[in-house]
Design an enzyme around this catalytic site. Sequence first.
Site, PDB file in Angstrom:
ATOM      1  N   TYR A 158       0.824  12.996  -5.622  1.00  0.00           N
ATOM      2  CA  TYR A 158       0.391  12.320  -4.398  1.00  0.00           C
ATOM      3  C   TYR A 158      -1.066  12.654  -4.088  1.00  0.00           C
ATOM      4  O   TYR A 158      -1.438  13.822  -3.973  1.00  0.00           O
ATOM      5  CB  TYR A 158       1.276  12.710  -3.215  1.00  0.00           C
ATOM      6  CG  TYR A 158       1.002  11.855  -2.003  1.00  0.00           C
ATOM      7  CD1 TYR A 158       1.619  10.622  -1.854  1.00  0.00           C
ATOM      8  CD2 TYR A 158       0.102  12.253  -1.027  1.00  0.00           C
ATOM      9  CE1 TYR A 158       1.355   9.810  -0.763  1.00  0.00           C
ATOM     10  CE2 TYR A 158      -0.173  11.449   0.073  1.00  0.00           C
ATOM     11  CZ  TYR A 158       0.458  10.234   0.194  1.00  0.00           C
ATOM     12  OH  TYR A 158       0.197   9.426   1.278  1.00  0.00           O
ATOM     13  N   TYR A 180      -3.123   2.287  -1.996  1.00  0.00           N
ATOM     14  CA  TYR A 180      -2.472   3.255  -1.111  1.00  0.00           C
ATOM     15  C   TYR A 180      -1.211   2.614  -0.549  1.00  0.00           C
ATOM     16  O   TYR A 180      -1.239   1.964   0.492  1.00  0.00           O
ATOM     17  CB  TYR A 180      -3.433   3.656   0.004  1.00  0.00           C
ATOM     18  CG  TYR A 180      -2.861   4.688   0.950  1.00  0.00           C
ATOM     19  CD1 TYR A 180      -2.599   5.984   0.534  1.00  0.00           C
ATOM     20  CD2 TYR A 180      -2.596   4.371   2.286  1.00  0.00           C
ATOM     21  CE1 TYR A 180      -2.090   6.939   1.406  1.00  0.00           C
ATOM     22  CE2 TYR A 180      -2.094   5.317   3.156  1.00  0.00           C
ATOM     23  CZ  TYR A 180      -1.838   6.598   2.714  1.00  0.00           C
ATOM     24  OH  TYR A 180      -1.340   7.535   3.576  1.00  0.00           O
TER      25      TYR A 180
END
Lengths: 140, 395
Positions: B299, B349
């Site tokens: 992440y 994103y």
Amino acid sequence: MSGMFNDVAVLPLMPVEDDHDTGGFFAAARRGELALRFCSECGQLLHLPRQVCFACGGARSEWRAVPGRGRVHAWTTVTHQVHPAFPTPYTVVLVDLEEIDARLVGSLPGEAELEVGQPVRVRFDRAPDGTTVPNWEVEA
Amino acid sequence: MSEALSHRDRCAIAGIGATEFSKDSGRSELTLAAQACRAALQDAGLTVADVDGVVSCDYDLVSYGAIADALGIADLTYWGQTGPGGSGPCAMVGQAVAAILSGQATTVLVYRALNGRSGRRYGLGAPDPDARVGGRGAYEEFFAPYGLVTPGQFFALLAQRHMSTYGTRYEALAEIALACREAANRNPAAQMHERALTLEQCLAARPISLPLRLFDFCLETDGACAVVVTSAERAADCAQPPVLVRAVAQSTGPRVQPGVMYPMLMRPDITVTPSQTVARTLFSRAGLGPSEVDVAQIYDCFTITVLLQLEDYGFCAKGEGGAFTESGALRPGGALPINTAGGNLSEGYVHGMNHVLEGVRQIRGTSTSQVTGAEVSLVTSAPPPGTSALLLVRG
């Protein structure tokens, strides 16, 4: 410990002062005191503040004044403005309190020249309506 | 604590689906979610009639009722939500696994949809200048009055502390951005597919919240991703080779602190994230260790987020993330190729839901930056406040 007041015309993003868990922090700041919450039954520091104690399960806790001195833990100089209340540049600083295992946040103007471990002391930024926020400045 | 029942290899991701990633989708989050879900079902060779469960994160604007209705699901027998956006995706898959193994659903859609550029922009920070901040358990009153109002500023504090404690160089953060961009340049679906990036550009980029600069920040994206989770038995009959959930885990670590993100700054060591405790649980449940991971989707809301996780997952020791990264480990052929579709930094994103999809592609062998013979694929979600992670293997 009583500290120095710094009267400001505007306090950006004023805090809620009547929260059951955190209100005492800002009530103390209005008196010029830096106060943290402790369990009345076992003495555990409860920071960030809340009424109930994770160590003993008690629900009685109290605000105690703590020394308004600390040391720089980390910082960031904000150069890209995202919030209208905070013109850039300014420097957000994390402060480790002296004598007690707690950390608080402060804001210094401009690109502050800082070092990890540098001593800082508390100052109370007070808005015209009396709302007060503890802040930090580098020890002279 | 008694030992948990094992979910090892009992469920699978049978299908993956995504919309295009853009700056302006021109449609609602609901439309994006429905399109990603239908694409995932089609990929699996399933239909809406097979679906009886959905899981999302609690930031998603698309409610379980809305997606069920938009897809025409006859009867939803399970729905669930995990924590906030970035910490959610692996936990969302975990919740689907839990629903399936407890008999509450057979086929679960896990989705994330957002108009992250044309709609609400997370980087602008939430507080209204005229409203008081704090209360309601969020603890913003200890942070926002000081101008600490965005996730980028939060992670900049972690980066500064890591640099001063361990001598980490800015070049290590830049290398993370460059590794992600190199992968995006090979992925036609990535938002940054056609945009090259050099170390010189990273070093000269405008500062945002020092030490972080422009390319340390992820993109803002309109788009949606979805996966279909079902039992391993059922997945074996689907259209794609099954990708098994070897293990999934969530963790807060000790003294998690309240709120969503900023209160984590009160933890004793801000360079340690809950990824350290989630890794222990994850690898224990999987019967595997970090040295057996072939490829990882880490992440990456910011470059520093990756560096801290590399240490917390045990790919290197605490403090050595800089040297590990600068060794070239994250590039194709390196010790740990990461974010092979481009990640949040360069693909798009979608709050790390895109990382789950790419983790699946690596096991299927269909990534545009395929790691040859990849058998163990790690996917991680965002560290604060708690976090989650997933290990995928071949069926």
